[in-house]
Design an enzyme around this catalytic site. Sequence first.
Site: not given
Length: 359
Positions: A120, A142, A184, A226, A236, A240, A244, A247, A251, A264
Amino acid sequence: MERLIVKLGERSYPITIAAGLLNDPASFWPVNRGDNVMLVTNDCIAPLYLDCLSELLIQDGVKVDYVVLPDNEQNKSLTVLDQVFTALLTKPHGRDTTIIALGGGVIGDLAGFAAASYQRGVRFIQVPTTLLAQVDSSVGGKTAVNHPLGKNMIGAFYQPASVIIDLNCLNTLPRRELSSGLAEVIKYGIIFDAAFFDWLENNIDMILALEPQALAYCIRRCCELKADIVAADEREHGQRALLNLGHSYGHAIETHMGYGNWLHGEAVAAGMMMAVRAARRFGQFSDVAAERVSALLLRAGLPVSGPKEMAAEDYLPHMTRDKKVIAGHMRLVLPVMLGKAEVRAGITDDILIASINDC
Ligand code: NAD
Ligand code: GLY
């Protein structure tokens, strides 16, 4: 040495940036003598940096185990994640362990998710070794693995205790990976900081040549941007999402082409140009700005259009599964002008297809 703080109250943490941090035990705060550590890395990075880092920690009185995973994006998977849990349980490691991710964004995302879920949640440190990981993925918490049906679909928000950026790691990084990270970097200029975009136009050759001062400034500026956005919107719910840019398209490319075939950053670069084209359809982002983005991406060694094998229609099923789809409505991050972007709702399939075909 540069030190920034990601300000998240009790969970605030430092980002330390300098050349040679992997040779300095003081960098590895908050790990102390007597602590247990599980180093997570891959079979490309291990021969370069694993011995050096584990010996440094052992000499400092830390108990070190490691797990070496197979390289590449297709191994950012539940199956490979399980290898980390098996290693942790076999030794065994308890809740007081610290997981250290030594690698690029794949290792950082996977080891971060392992840290978020093992017993956990255990302490986690990011040691990013690619430009992409140093400017983006190691900061902000993330963590995720991929699913065959979608990128980063299984994961958690889980902040590291520290991010340790050793600029020397970039000396061994292949040129294609350096370019991938620059996607990026350029993204930050487009969405937040026109002056940084100008600076990149003037300094991109120095960064590609790994000129130390240009590199240090570039990484610091990206981490500052960032850190600020993560502090303002950790989960987000708002701004935030601007990170993306490109993205959703990217993706789709990564998933459709098979993880790892398009890097990426390459997929994000093509995706950012598609977002620029979509913005132009809404009368935003001038032709001159679009031309400047395209020129800078090309100079950085990045693509400005998607894979030839992909028809515009191939993007749609992936994009409708995107995490930015809310109640079935597609939203897209679009640039407004250099240094400003917005999340735009009401994106139709026609706009998506046109933006892909325009590139
Ligand atoms: P990567 O982790 O696959 O690393 C790229 C390649 O470089 C790999 O082969 C790796 O083994 C090798 N490598 C790493 N460091 C090296 C070094 N110093 N010298 C030589 N080789 C080295 O890819 P990446 O570009 O670092 O990360 C991409 C991943 O990051 C994607 O999965 C993407 O989804 C994720 N990402 C996450 C976030 C986030 O916020 N969590 C943000 C952006 C991207
Ligand atoms: N790379 C996108 C984010 O961290 O939010």
